[in-house]
Design a protein around this motif. Structure first.
Motif, PDB file in Angstrom:
ATOM      1  N   PRO A  28       2.060  12.031  13.257  1.00  0.00           N
ATOM      2  CA  PRO A  28       0.817  12.157  14.035  1.00  0.00           C
ATOM      3  C   PRO A  28      -0.430  11.990  13.183  1.00  0.00           C
ATOM      4  N   TRP A  29      -0.361  12.429  11.934  1.00  0.00           N
ATOM      5  CA  TRP A  29      -1.522  12.287  11.051  1.00  0.00           C
ATOM      6  C   TRP A  29      -1.812  10.816  10.773  1.00  0.00           C
ATOM      7  N   LEU A  30      -0.785  10.022  10.517  1.00  0.00           N
ATOM      8  CA  LEU A  30      -0.979   8.596  10.254  1.00  0.00           C
ATOM      9  C   LEU A  30      -1.497   7.871  11.492  1.00  0.00           C
ATOM     10  N   ILE A  31      -0.980   8.239  12.654  1.00  0.00           N
ATOM     11  CA  ILE A  31      -1.451   7.614  13.894  1.00  0.00           C
ATOM     12  C   ILE A  31      -2.915   7.952  14.125  1.00  0.00           C
ATOM     13  N   TRP A  32      -3.277   9.208  13.890  1.00  0.00           N
ATOM     14  CA  TRP A  32      -4.683   9.624  14.025  1.00  0.00           C
ATOM     15  C   TRP A  32      -5.567   8.870  13.044  1.00  0.00           C
ATOM     16  N   GLN A  33      -5.121   8.747  11.822  1.00  0.00           N
ATOM     17  CA  GLN A  33      -5.881   8.025  10.808  1.00  0.00           C
ATOM     18  C   GLN A  33      -6.068   6.558  11.203  1.00  0.00           C
ATOM     19  N   ALA A  34      -5.017   5.941  11.716  1.00  0.00           N
ATOM     20  CA  ALA A  34      -5.110   4.546  12.138  1.00  0.00           C
ATOM     21  C   ALA A  34      -6.081   4.380  13.292  1.00  0.00           C
ATOM     22  N   ALA A  35      -6.090   5.346  14.226  1.00  0.00           N
ATOM     23  CA  ALA A  35      -6.946   5.253  15.417  1.00  0.00           C
ATOM     24  C   ALA A  35      -8.408   5.527  15.101  1.00  0.00           C
ATOM     25  N   THR A  36      -8.671   6.273  14.042  1.00  0.00           N
ATOM     26  CA  THR A  36     -10.050   6.669  13.730  1.00  0.00           C
ATOM     27  C   THR A  36     -10.634   5.955  12.518  1.00  0.00           C
ATOM     28  N   GLY A  37      -9.931   4.935  12.020  1.00  0.00           N
ATOM     29  CA  GLY A  37     -10.453   4.166  10.900  1.00  0.00           C
ATOM     30  C   GLY A  37     -10.183   4.750   9.541  1.00  0.00           C
ATOM     31  N   GLY A  38      -9.299   5.733   9.464  1.00  0.00           N
ATOM     32  CA  GLY A  38      -9.027   6.375   8.183  1.00  0.00           C
ATOM     33  C   GLY A  38      -8.082   5.597   7.287  1.00  0.00           C
ATOM     34  N   LEU A  39      -7.537   4.490   7.808  1.00  0.00           N
ATOM     35  CA  LEU A  39      -6.592   3.704   7.010  1.00  0.00           C
ATOM     36  C   LEU A  39      -7.189   2.385   6.532  1.00  0.00           C
ATOM     37  N   GLY A  40      -8.515   2.286   6.578  1.00  0.00           N
ATOM     38  CA  GLY A  40      -9.165   1.099   6.027  1.00  0.00           C
ATOM     39  C   GLY A  40      -9.435   0.029   7.058  1.00  0.00           C
ATOM     40  N   VAL A  41      -9.748  -1.164   6.551  1.00  0.00           N
ATOM     41  CA  VAL A  41     -10.175  -2.251   7.439  1.00  0.00           C
ATOM     42  C   VAL A  41      -9.007  -2.897   8.171  1.00  0.00           C
ATOM     43  N   GLU A  42      -7.776  -2.712   7.686  1.00  0.00           N
ATOM     44  CA  GLU A  42      -6.575  -3.220   8.347  1.00  0.00           C
ATOM     45  C   GLU A  42      -5.666  -2.044   8.699  1.00  0.00           C
ATOM     46  N   PRO A  43      -6.045  -1.234   9.703  1.00  0.00           N
ATOM     47  CA  PRO A  43      -5.300   0.001   9.967  1.00  0.00           C
ATOM     48  C   PRO A  43      -3.850  -0.226  10.396  1.00  0.00           C
ATOM     49  N   LEU A  44      -3.592  -1.272  11.181  1.00  0.00           N
ATOM     50  CA  LEU A  44      -2.221  -1.504  11.643  1.00  0.00           C
ATOM     51  C   LEU A  44      -1.316  -1.893  10.474  1.00  0.00           C
ATOM     52  N   GLU A  45      -1.815  -2.744   9.603  1.00  0.00           N
ATOM     53  CA  GLU A  45      -1.040  -3.132   8.423  1.00  0.00           C
ATOM     54  C   GLU A  45      -0.803  -1.936   7.515  1.00  0.00           C
ATOM     55  N   ALA A  46      -1.843  -1.113   7.336  1.00  0.00           N
ATOM     56  CA  ALA A  46      -1.703   0.072   6.491  1.00  0.00           C
ATOM     57  C   ALA A  46      -0.707   1.062   7.100  1.00  0.00           C
ATOM     58  N   LEU A  47      -0.761   1.233   8.428  1.00  0.00           N
ATOM     59  CA  LEU A  47       0.178   2.127   9.108  1.00  0.00           C
ATOM     60  C   LEU A  47       1.603   1.617   8.951  1.00  0.00           C
ATOM     61  N   GLU A  48       1.778   0.332   9.173  1.00  0.00           N
ATOM     62  CA  GLU A  48       3.103  -0.283   9.043  1.00  0.00           C
ATOM     63  C   GLU A  48       3.667  -0.079   7.645  1.00  0.00           C
ATOM     64  N   HIS A  49       2.851  -0.335   6.635  1.00  0.00           N
ATOM     65  CA  HIS A  49       3.315  -0.216   5.254  1.00  0.00           C
ATOM     66  C   HIS A  49       3.595   1.237   4.878  1.00  0.00           C
ATOM     67  N   ARG A  50       2.744   2.153   5.335  1.00  0.00           N
ATOM     68  CA  ARG A  50       2.940   3.564   4.982  1.00  0.00           C
ATOM     69  C   ARG A  50       4.222   4.120   5.616  1.00  0.00           C
ATOM     70  N   LEU A  51       4.490   3.731   6.862  1.00  0.00           N
ATOM     71  CA  LEU A  51       5.725   4.177   7.508  1.00  0.00           C
ATOM     72  C   LEU A  51       6.948   3.642   6.769  1.00  0.00           C
ATOM     73  N   GLY A  52       6.890   2.371   6.357  1.00  0.00           N
ATOM     74  CA  GLY A  52       8.005   1.803   5.615  1.00  0.00           C
ATOM     75  C   GLY A  52       8.200   2.470   4.270  1.00  0.00           C
ATOM     76  N   GLU A  53       7.101   2.784   3.598  1.00  0.00           N
ATOM     77  CA  GLU A  53       7.201   3.440   2.291  1.00  0.00           C
ATOM     78  C   GLU A  53       7.783   4.842   2.418  1.00  0.00           C
ATOM     79  N   LEU A  54       7.383   5.566   3.450  1.00  0.00           N
ATOM     80  CA  LEU A  54       7.951   6.897   3.673  1.00  0.00           C
ATOM     81  C   LEU A  54       9.449   6.808   3.969  1.00  0.00           C
ATOM     82  N   GLY A  55       9.845   5.797   4.741  1.00  0.00           N
ATOM     83  CA  GLY A  55      11.262   5.601   5.007  1.00  0.00           C
ATOM     84  C   GLY A  55      12.042   5.351   3.728  1.00  0.00           C
ATOM     85  N   LEU A  56      11.488   4.538   2.835  1.00  0.00           N
ATOM     86  CA  LEU A  56      12.151   4.242   1.575  1.00  0.00           C
ATOM     87  C   LEU A  56      12.215   5.485   0.684  1.00  0.00           C
ATOM     88  N   GLN A  57      11.147   6.271   0.668  1.00  0.00           N
ATOM     89  CA  GLN A  57      11.135   7.494  -0.129  1.00  0.00           C
ATOM     90  C   GLN A  57      12.210   8.475   0.348  1.00  0.00           C
TER      91      GLN A  57
END
Length: 200
Positions: A28-57
């Motif tokens: 929920p925190w990542l989704i909120w960040q993506a919706a409110t601009g907290g993940l930078g200028v490419e929020p969808l790409e940042a969300l996608e990459h962060r979810l994948g990185e967490l899965g790998l971790q």
């Protein structure tokens, strides 16, 4: 090893629901960040990459459970299934964001899978994880018996492919993706039972 015994004893007192809650808390925190601009200028790409990185971790964490017990005496086996399922959850969310918000059509997704090596490798890793997630219930363990352990060895090539996916995704040779892949290979090597050295 007193420290290992203390860690193992403390782990036995941790309820599994707490592991699941902590593991899913970033969603929920990542989704909120993506919706409110907290993940930078490419929020969808940042969300996608962060979810994948967490899965790998989390996949790496699940691979570390057996070496920790074998080599250090730290027993976290009761968390291994939760870690594996959490890893699959994040990988599935990573794929869902890519499908629904990035490529948006199955036709384009198919083209990308065939055309882009990093996507081909990542999809292969996901396909290997599917039967593991589907057979992670107690009923499946009982029903499959010894075959369950053999089937769940698919986690090893899936992890290697996941690490390779990250390396190929990165632009150029970056340290973080290489470190993840190295950690995966090291943990798989640590699972091997090396023959005892011959005495002179």
């Amino acid at each position: 090893m007193p420290a290992a015994q203390a860690i193992s004893a403390a782990a036995r007192r941790v309820p599994l629901w707490l592991v699941w809650s902590a593991g899913l808390a970033p969603v929920p925190w990542l989704i909120w960040q993506a919706a409110t601009g907290g993940l930078g200028v490419e929020p969808l790409e940042a969300l996608e990459h962060r979810l994948g990185e967490l899965g790998l971790q989390l996949l790496i964490a699940s691979l570390a459970v057996t070496p920790l017990r074998r080599h250090l005496g730290v027993n976290l086996m009761r968390f291994r299934r939760a870690l594996g399922l959490l890893a699959f959850t994040y990988v599935a969310l990573h794929l869902a964001v890519w499908l629904a918000l990035d490529v948006q059509t199955l036709a384009r997704a198919g083209e990308d899978i065939l055309k882009r090596p990093y996507i081909t490798v990542g999809m292969a890793a996901f396909v290997l994880l599917l039967p593991l997630a589907a057979t992670s219930t107690d009923r499946a363990v009982r029903r499959l018996g010894a075959r369950w352990r053999q089937l769940h060895r698919l986690a090893y090539p899936a992890a290697v492919l996941g690490g390779l996916h990250y390396v190929l995704l990165a632009k150029g040779l970056q340290l973080a993706p290489l470190a993840y892949l190295a950690a995966i290979l090291a943990l798989l090597a640590a699972r091997l039972r090396w023959p005892a050295a011959r005495r002179a």
